[in-house]
Design a protein around this motif. Structure first.
Motif, PDB file in Angstrom:
ATOM      1  N   ILE A  17       0.846  -1.194   0.000  1.00 56.14           N
ATOM      2  CA  ILE A  17       0.000   0.000   0.000  1.00 56.14           C
ATOM      3  C   ILE A  17       0.880   1.242   0.000  1.00 56.14           C
ATOM      4  N   GLY A  18       0.578   2.161  -0.904  1.00 57.11           N
ATOM      5  CA  GLY A  18       1.345   3.393  -1.029  1.00 57.11           C
ATOM      6  C   GLY A  18       1.066   4.396   0.079  1.00 57.11           C
ATOM      7  N   ASP A  19       1.589   5.597  -0.074  1.00 59.24           N
ATOM      8  CA  ASP A  19       1.554   6.645   0.944  1.00 59.24           C
ATOM      9  C   ASP A  19       0.112   7.046   1.268  1.00 59.24           C
ATOM     10  N   ASP A 161      11.638 -12.164  -4.434  1.00 59.18           N
ATOM     11  CA  ASP A 161      12.490 -11.337  -5.291  1.00 59.18           C
ATOM     12  C   ASP A 161      12.151  -9.853  -5.214  1.00 59.18           C
ATOM     13  N   TYR A 162      11.402  -9.451  -4.192  1.00 59.41           N
ATOM     14  CA  TYR A 162      10.989  -8.056  -4.053  1.00 59.41           C
ATOM     15  C   TYR A 162      11.557  -7.447  -2.779  1.00 59.41           C
ATOM     16  N   LEU A 163      12.005  -6.199  -2.895  1.00 57.12           N
ATOM     17  CA  LEU A 163      12.436  -5.396  -1.758  1.00 57.12           C
ATOM     18  C   LEU A 163      11.486  -4.215  -1.630  1.00 57.12           C
ATOM     19  N   PHE A 164      10.869  -4.083  -0.467  1.00 58.27           N
ATOM     20  CA  PHE A 164       9.930  -2.993  -0.202  1.00 58.27           C
ATOM     21  C   PHE A 164      10.625  -1.952   0.662  1.00 58.27           C
ATOM     22  N   VAL A 165      10.592  -0.698   0.201  1.00 67.77           N
ATOM     23  CA  VAL A 165      11.150   0.421   0.963  1.00 67.77           C
ATOM     24  C   VAL A 165      10.218   1.609   0.757  1.00 67.77           C
ATOM     25  N   HIS A 166      10.441   2.669   1.524  1.00 73.55           N
ATOM     26  CA  HIS A 166       9.595   3.837   1.327  1.00 73.55           C
ATOM     27  C   HIS A 166       9.982   4.634   0.092  1.00 73.55           C
ATOM     28  N   ALA A 167      11.255   5.024   0.011  1.00 72.69           N
ATOM     29  CA  ALA A 167      11.663   5.990  -1.008  1.00 72.69           C
ATOM     30  C   ALA A 167      12.433   5.377  -2.170  1.00 72.69           C
ATOM     31  N   GLY A 168      13.354   4.453  -1.882  1.00 78.20           N
ATOM     32  CA  GLY A 168      14.178   3.889  -2.943  1.00 78.20           C
ATOM     33  C   GLY A 168      15.509   3.423  -2.392  1.00 78.20           C
ATOM     34  N   VAL A 202      10.072  -2.011  -4.665  1.00 70.43           N
ATOM     35  CA  VAL A 202       8.719  -1.454  -4.603  1.00 70.43           C
ATOM     36  C   VAL A 202       8.758  -0.287  -3.625  1.00 70.43           C
ATOM     37  N   HIS A 203       8.287   0.881  -4.059  1.00 60.61           N
ATOM     38  CA  HIS A 203       8.450   2.084  -3.245  1.00 60.61           C
ATOM     39  C   HIS A 203       7.284   3.051  -3.421  1.00 60.61           C
ATOM     40  N   GLY A 204       7.220   4.018  -2.526  1.00 62.74           N
ATOM     41  CA  GLY A 204       6.304   5.139  -2.620  1.00 62.74           C
ATOM     42  C   GLY A 204       7.113   6.422  -2.731  1.00 62.74           C
ATOM     43  N   HIS A 205       6.731   7.456  -1.899  1.00 58.97           N
ATOM     44  CA  HIS A 205       7.519   8.670  -1.698  1.00 58.97           C
ATOM     45  C   HIS A 205       7.417   9.684  -2.826  1.00 58.97           C
ATOM     46  N   THR A 206       7.520   9.251  -4.071  1.00 65.68           N
ATOM     47  CA  THR A 206       7.463  10.161  -5.214  1.00 65.68           C
ATOM     48  C   THR A 206       6.132   9.978  -5.926  1.00 65.68           C
ATOM     49  N   ASN A 216      13.557  -1.993 -12.930  1.00 69.88           N
ATOM     50  CA  ASN A 216      14.208  -2.187 -11.633  1.00 69.88           C
ATOM     51  C   ASN A 216      13.382  -1.699 -10.446  1.00 69.88           C
ATOM     52  N   ARG A 217      12.209  -1.096 -10.698  1.00 66.82           N
ATOM     53  CA  ARG A 217      11.435  -0.544  -9.591  1.00 66.82           C
ATOM     54  C   ARG A 217       9.966  -0.397  -9.969  1.00 66.82           C
ATOM     55  N   ILE A 218       9.104  -0.340  -8.938  1.00 66.87           N
ATOM     56  CA  ILE A 218       7.677  -0.078  -9.109  1.00 66.87           C
ATOM     57  C   ILE A 218       7.286   0.985  -8.095  1.00 66.87           C
ATOM     58  N   GLY A 219       6.858   2.147  -8.566  1.00 63.66           N
ATOM     59  CA  GLY A 219       6.440   3.243  -7.696  1.00 63.66           C
ATOM     60  C   GLY A 219       4.929   3.310  -7.605  1.00 63.66           C
ATOM     61  N   ILE A 220       4.391   3.373  -6.372  1.00 59.43           N
ATOM     62  CA  ILE A 220       2.926   3.325  -6.220  1.00 59.43           C
ATOM     63  C   ILE A 220       2.375   4.439  -5.336  1.00 59.43           C
TER      64      ILE A 220
END
Length: 245
Positions: A17-19, A161-168, A202-206, A216-220
């Protein structure tokens, strides 16, 4: 959409879930949709990952934290699910403010005063500039279990195979050597990087208008606090799909 390279563990379904930014109404709606999804398509193991920035900007930061730190419901489709919450930059700066009121102006320019109001009530114009007083009021109003929760949430979580972080993550640095500050705060050079990683980030923030899928990334982070669109990325096996409010 399927990806033959990146997979979550067998029998697992992850909902990222995103921000949220203080929008309890959207969070409750999305959690109800997730519960409905689990009811229709049962999974052996369900993990809900909150990517951080639960607070600020919207009016219900306190209520959002209470909902998330309370964990999944005892009954219904999400009973037995695992909730994982990551620390975003907005949680980070709240903790900084509790330790040092001088960060108040920077926090309040980015929606922090709304979080303070959700705990202490109305803040008039004069009090809004009295940062030492606001620090004391917030510290006294913050429930012990909220402070414990905010102080203990991690900056990263892995599923297959996924890394979840807030920003990147910072390019050129191994994933296991990333600075927690970058995981909560980075934008560039992460957003422009194209380097392949062992894990999909997998990240949010932006804020993006629609989920942003890169090799290399998925922004949500779809700007829920102002757009009304809170996004969940659903991962199962090698598949990906989305839920939206």
């Amino acid at each position: 959409m399927t990806d033959q390279t990146h997979n979550v563990p067998p029998g697992t379904r992850d909902y990222a879930i995103g921000d949220i930014h203080g929008r309890l109404d959207l969070l409750d709606r999305l959690l109800a949709d997730i519960a409905g999804d689990v009811a229709r398509f049962p999974a052996g193991r369900v993990v809900v990952v909150f990517l951080g920035d639960l607070i600020d900007r919207g009016t219900e930061s306190r209520q959002v934290i209470e909902r998330v730190c309370g964990g999944p419901p005892a009954e219904g489709p999400l009973a037995g699910a695992r909730y994982v919450c990551l620390r975003g930059n907005h949680e980070d700066i709240l903790l900084q403010f509790l330790a040092d009121f001088s960060v108040g102006p920077r926090w309040f320019r980015n929606g922090g005063l709304e979080a303070v109001r959700s705990y202490v009530g109305e803040v008039d114009a004069r009090l809004a500039h009295d940062h030492p007083r606001l620090q004391k009021l917030l510290y006294r109003a913050l429930p012990t279990h909220h402070l414990r929760f905010l102080s203990s949430i991690p900056t990263r979580h892995e599923e297959g195979d996924y890394l979840f972080v807030h920003a990147g993550v910072r390019p050129g640095i191994a994933l296991d050597r990333q600075d927690p500050f970058d995981l909560m705060w980075i934008r560039e050079p992460f957003l422009s990087a194209r380097e392949a990683r062992s894990k999909m980030v997998v990240h949010g923030h932006t804020v993006v208008m629609d989920p942003e899928l890169r090799p290399n990334r998925i922004g949500i982070d779809t700007g829920a606090w102002r757009t009304g669109r809170l996004t969940a990325l659903v991962l199962e096996g090698g598949g990906r799909r989305f839920l939206f409010t």
